[in-house]
Structure formats: C-alpha cells, structure tokens
Scaffold this motif. Structure first.
Motif, short mmCIF file in Angstrom:
data_model
loop_
_atom_site.label_atom_id
_atom_site.label_comp_id
_atom_site.label_asym_id
_atom_site.label_seq_id
_atom_site.Cartn_x
_atom_site.Cartn_y
_atom_site.Cartn_z
N ALA A 127 4.62 14.20 -6.15
CA ALA A 127 4.14 13.39 -5.03
C ALA A 127 2.66 13.67 -4.76
O ALA A 127 1.90 12.74 -4.44
N LEU A 128 2.25 14.94 -4.89
CA LEU A 128 0.85 15.28 -4.66
C LEU A 128 -0.04 14.68 -5.74
O LEU A 128 -1.13 14.16 -5.46
N MET A 162 0.86 -1.21 0.00
CA MET A 162 0.00 0.00 0.00
C MET A 162 0.89 1.25 0.00
O MET A 162 1.82 1.34 0.79
N PRO A 163 0.63 2.22 -0.90
CA PRO A 163 1.46 3.43 -0.97
C PRO A 163 1.43 4.20 0.35
O PRO A 163 0.42 4.23 1.05
N THR A 164 2.56 4.84 0.67
CA THR A 164 2.65 5.64 1.89
C THR A 164 1.79 6.90 1.74
O THR A 164 1.91 7.61 0.75
N PRO A 165 0.93 7.18 2.74
CA PRO A 165 0.11 8.40 2.66
C PRO A 165 0.99 9.65 2.63
O PRO A 165 2.04 9.69 3.25
N LEU A 166 0.53 10.66 1.93
CA LEU A 166 1.25 11.93 1.87
C LEU A 166 0.88 12.78 3.08
O LEU A 166 -0.30 13.03 3.33
N ASN A 167 1.89 13.21 3.83
CA ASN A 167 1.67 14.01 5.04
C ASN A 167 1.36 15.45 4.64
O ASN A 167 2.21 16.17 4.11
N VAL A 168 0.14 15.87 4.93
CA VAL A 168 -0.32 17.20 4.53
C VAL A 168 0.42 18.29 5.30
O VAL A 168 0.78 19.34 4.73
N GLU A 169 0.67 18.08 6.58
CA GLU A 169 1.39 19.08 7.38
C GLU A 169 2.79 19.31 6.83
O GLU A 169 3.24 20.46 6.69
N ALA A 170 3.49 18.21 6.51
CA ALA A 170 4.84 18.35 5.97
C ALA A 170 4.82 19.04 4.61
O ALA A 170 5.69 19.86 4.29
N VAL A 201 -10.89 15.71 -3.33
CA VAL A 201 -11.22 17.04 -2.79
C VAL A 201 -10.00 17.65 -2.12
O VAL A 201 -9.68 18.83 -2.31
N ILE A 202 -9.29 16.84 -1.34
CA ILE A 202 -8.09 17.32 -0.65
C ILE A 202 -7.01 17.70 -1.66
O ILE A 202 -6.36 18.75 -1.54
N ARG A 203 -6.82 16.86 -2.69
CA ARG A 203 -5.80 17.13 -3.69
C ARG A 203 -6.09 18.42 -4.44
O ARG A 203 -5.20 19.21 -4.75
N ARG A 204 -7.38 18.66 -4.74
CA ARG A 204 -7.75 19.86 -5.50
C ARG A 204 -7.38 21.13 -4.73
O ARG A 204 -6.92 22.11 -5.32
N ILE A 205 -7.55 21.12 -3.42
CA ILE A 205 -7.19 22.30 -2.61
C ILE A 205 -5.68 22.44 -2.54
O ILE A 205 -5.12 23.53 -2.71
N LEU A 250 -10.34 18.41 6.61
CA LEU A 250 -10.84 17.43 5.64
C LEU A 250 -10.11 16.10 5.77
O LEU A 250 -10.73 15.03 5.67
N VAL A 251 -8.81 16.15 6.01
CA VAL A 251 -8.06 14.91 6.22
C VAL A 251 -8.52 14.22 7.49
O VAL A 251 -8.75 13.00 7.51
N ALA A 252 -8.67 14.99 8.57
CA ALA A 252 -9.10 14.42 9.84
C ALA A 252 -10.49 13.80 9.73
O ALA A 252 -10.80 12.81 10.40
N ARG A 253 -11.33 14.37 8.87
CA ARG A 253 -12.69 13.88 8.68
C ARG A 253 -12.80 12.86 7.55
O ARG A 253 -13.90 12.46 7.17
#
Length: 452
Positions: free
Chosen positions: A226-227, A1-9, A213-217, A204-207
């Motif tokens: 990576a995004l 499974m691909p590693t999730p992209l950390n939004v904060e980083a 939707v997250i990628r578009r923002i 949005l990530v937490a929910r």
C-alpha cells in the motif's frame, strides 16, 4: 482518484521499528545534555564564589536567568517549529544551548555570566518541546505516552552525569572544563542530528510536501504494498487554517482554546509542585531535624521516584483513558504531599518517610512527564509544537513560582510539615482541570482529514 494513505494509521499498525528507536535515542541524547547543563551549573557555584568573591544572592541573579530563558525558549520554539519544521527548530535549539554553555567557560564576571546563562536557557527551553513533538509524531498512538516519558528520563540521567563529571573534572581542570564539555558535546550532537534525524513525516504531510519525500521516510519504518502504491498521503485530523493561520491563534481558538487553557493551568501547578519539591526538599527535611545523611538519601528518592513514575504512568496512559489516569496520579501526588507533611510534622525519620517521598516523586514527576505526552496528543500536527511549547513555557513560570514560594514560606518560618501539606492545593487543581478537560472533549467529533 485513489484513496490517500493515512500516515497515522500506517505508523500505528507498523509497531516500533529500528528507525523509530534511532529517533528515540537521538531525542533522549538531547534531553540527557539538557539535564547535564542544568546540573553542571550548580556544581560550579562554589568555585565562582571563591574566584570572583560573589555572594549567593549575586550568583542567584545569573542562575535565575537560565530559568527565565527556559520559559522564553519554550514559548518561542513552538511557533518556529510549526512554521519552519521540527528538525530545523531542534537543531537551532541544541546549537544555541551548546554555544551558550561553551562561552560560559569564558565568562569573566557576573554580567557576562548572566547573559550567557540566559542564552543557554533559551536553547534548553526550546529543545524540550521540539523533542517531545518530533518523537510523538513518530510514535504509535498507544505507545506515545510511554515513549515520550522514557525519552524524558534522559534529563535526570544527564543531571546525574553532570554531578559525576563535576567530581572528576573540577579538581583537575577547574570549573571551566565542566562547561567546555557541556558545550562541545551538544555541538557534535548537532552534526549527528543533521545527518540522521528526519523531519517529522506528519509535519511533511500537513505542509503538503512531495509524496516521494514522505514515502522515502515511511519506507524506513515499514515496507508495504500500500505504501509503495500510494499516490497521496493524509492525516486523520483537522488541519483547517494550517497554512495561513498563526499557530498560536489556532491553539487559542475553538475547539482547542478551552483545552489549551486547562493544560496551561495543569502545567503551571504541576511544575510548581515538582520544582518546589526538587529545590527545597533537602532544606525542608533538614529544618525538620533530619541528619545530613538522612535528608540527603531521602531527598534523592524524590527525583528517582519521578523517573520510575514517568515510565509507569506513561504505560498506563497508553492503555486507559489518559485524562482519568493523569487526574488520579495528581490526586495521589497531593495526598502523598499531605502524608509527607504529616510524617514530617510528627518527627518521622524512618523508612516510612523515605517511602512517602519516593511515592510523592513517583506521582508528581511521572505526572509531569505524562502531561507533556498528553499535550502532544491533544493538538493537531500544524500547531502541535506551539501547543506543547506554550504549555511548557507557562509551566516554567510555575517552576519559578515554586522556587520563589518555597523561599518566601521559609522566610516566614512556616513549618516544613505545613509547606508539604500545602502542596495538596495545586495538585488538586490539576486533578480537577484534567477531569474538566475530559468532560469537555470526550465527545469531540471526528477530526477532518488532510491529504497531500
């Protein structure tokens, strides 16, 4: 499974894009209108006293209703934003204080004015924690304190604009025109916020919102391979219970409970110091024997110092340990209050007194703005709005206490110099609480990661 992209980083590494500048501007405008409304009401008081035949204590009932509304709004806004989203909560708060200001123009007596000011205060109180939360969740960690402090500078600028508009509008069109303007502009801003303000991407990530939707923002902030390739997103923080637990219960449970109580104490004492200074500085200096010109100019240096301090303290917190920086700031605020008290007690009326008042405003006002930023960084996404809102709600009661305490000390004929000197005590309590918070949380374990 691909590693999730950390939004904060990703946000931290991307810097501050034009899209984030837009978010900062929109939040700044909310704060600007917040300041306008609270200042505008002070300028309509003489007209209301003349037209309605009211005394100052009677009008005090209506004006204090807004202060209690501020506390109620701040306490309600956090859980609402953590459950429904930052954007809907912000829209409702701006809509409420816009409508409240608008209907104030049609108030025909003391009772209706009191109700309208209470409703306006709830909207104003809810707007502050929501703008802090939303902006902080789009700000890079290193710049968060400075950006939030810069946004909060909109409040004193809006208050200044309220005074300028009052001098122009009231003589020509009556006091109602000032409130009509203060109601119409927020309603227009609501449309702009609905059109251009995004929901918090961290929320949005937490929910567990759709990755698309997250990628578009995020693509409006940074373009990266990576995004584009990411299949899921994560937050580098604990989110246990984010979906099922009450956000208020979260901020009052381990490991956040001790920090929450300390932040509540800090905000209560901080607002007590700052609002006692803002509200009673002119009268205290007048009682100390300064002329109208002297105490007017010197009193104005207090909020001006606060505006400058907001930027400088926020900048410093982004580069050094924030608890220590803020503890030192409040220690300086207390010592400067003591110095102002001594200067006033010895009959000082020169540039030295003005410099001390400016520096006291720099430390106390700058510290108050930075405290909001610290709270936003302390809480995880799923309960951040509740944490910030509850702190500000408790702090509003500190502001009310500062106003009432100042009135009581003056009624007891306490010397102005002694009143200033006494502010060293609450400032020292803030300093000690922040140092204790640092000791309790400096070795906090890395927070778990939530993915979507």
């Amino acid at each position: 499974m691909p590693t999730p992209l950390n939004v904060e980083a990703l946000i931290d590494e991307a810097g501050f894009s034009r899209y984030q500048w837009l978010i900062l501007l929109l939040c700044f405008l909310v704060m600007f209108l917040d300041g306008y409304d609270l200042a505008a009401v002070a300028y309509i008081v003489p007209s209301l006293m003349e037209q309605w035949g009211l005394s100052k204590p009677q009008l005090g009932q209506a004006l204090s209703a807004a202060l209690f509304g501020l506390a109620i709004g701040a306490l309600l806004a956090g859980p609402l934003a953590d459950r429904l989203g930052r954007k809907p909560a912000l829209l409702w708060s701006v809509l409420l204080f816009g409508l409240g200001s608008l209907v104030t123009a049609w108030a025909d007596g003391l009772n209706t004015l009191t109700v309208y000011r209470l409703l306006t205060g709830i909207g104003l109180g809810a707007a502050l924690p929501n703008t802090i939360t939303l902006l902080s969740e789009y700000a890079p960690t290193r710049q968060r304190a400075m950006l939030v402090s810069a946004m909060l500078c909109g409040f004193p600028l809006g208050a200044g604009a309220g005074g300028l508009c009052a001098g122009w509008l009231i003589p020509l069109y009556g006091w109602q025109s000032l409130m009509l303007l203060g109601g119409a502009v927020p309603l227009l801003l609501c449309l702009l916020l609905w059109w251009r303000m995004p929901e918090s991407v961290r929320y949005l990530v937490a929910r567990q919102a759709s990755p698309e939707v997250i990628r578009r923002i995020l693509l409006r902030i940074v373009h990266s391979p990576a995004l584009l390739q990411a299949q899921s997103f994560s937050l580098g923080e604990q989110a246990a219970g984010a979906q099922n637990s009450s956000s208020l219960r979260e901020v009052l449970s381990r490991p956040l409970a001790a920090g929450t109580l300390l932040l509540w104490l800090c905000c209560f004492m901080s607002m007590l110091v700052y609002y006692m200074g803002v509200n009673w500085m002119p009268l205290l200096l007048k009682e100390a024997g300064l002329s109208l010109q002297q105490f007017s100019v010197i009193s104005a240096l207090f909020p001006i110092g606060g505006g400058v301090g907001s930027i400088v303290v926020g900048w410093a917190m982004g580069r050094w340990e924030s608890n220590k920086i803020l503890a030192g700031t409040y220690l300086a605020a207390g010592l400067l209050a003591w110095a102002v008290g001594n200067a006033v007690g010895h009959g000082e009326q020169s540039w030295l007194l003005g410099s001390l008042v400016f520096c006291m405003g720099f430390a106390s006002g700058g510290g108050q703005s930075a405290l909001s930023s610290m709270a936003a960084g302390f809480y995880p996404t799923h309960c951040r709005a509740t944490g910030v809102g509850s702190m500000l709600g408790v702090g509003r009661f500190g502001a009310i206490s500062g106003v009432l305490l100042g009135a009581e000390l003056l009624r007891q004929h306490i010397a102005p110099g002694q009143i200033f000197t006494a502010l060293l005590i609450p400032a020292a309590l803030v300093c000690m609480a922040l140092l204790l918070k640092y000791v309790l949380y400096q070795r906090q374990r890395p927070l778990e990661t939530r993915t979507v």
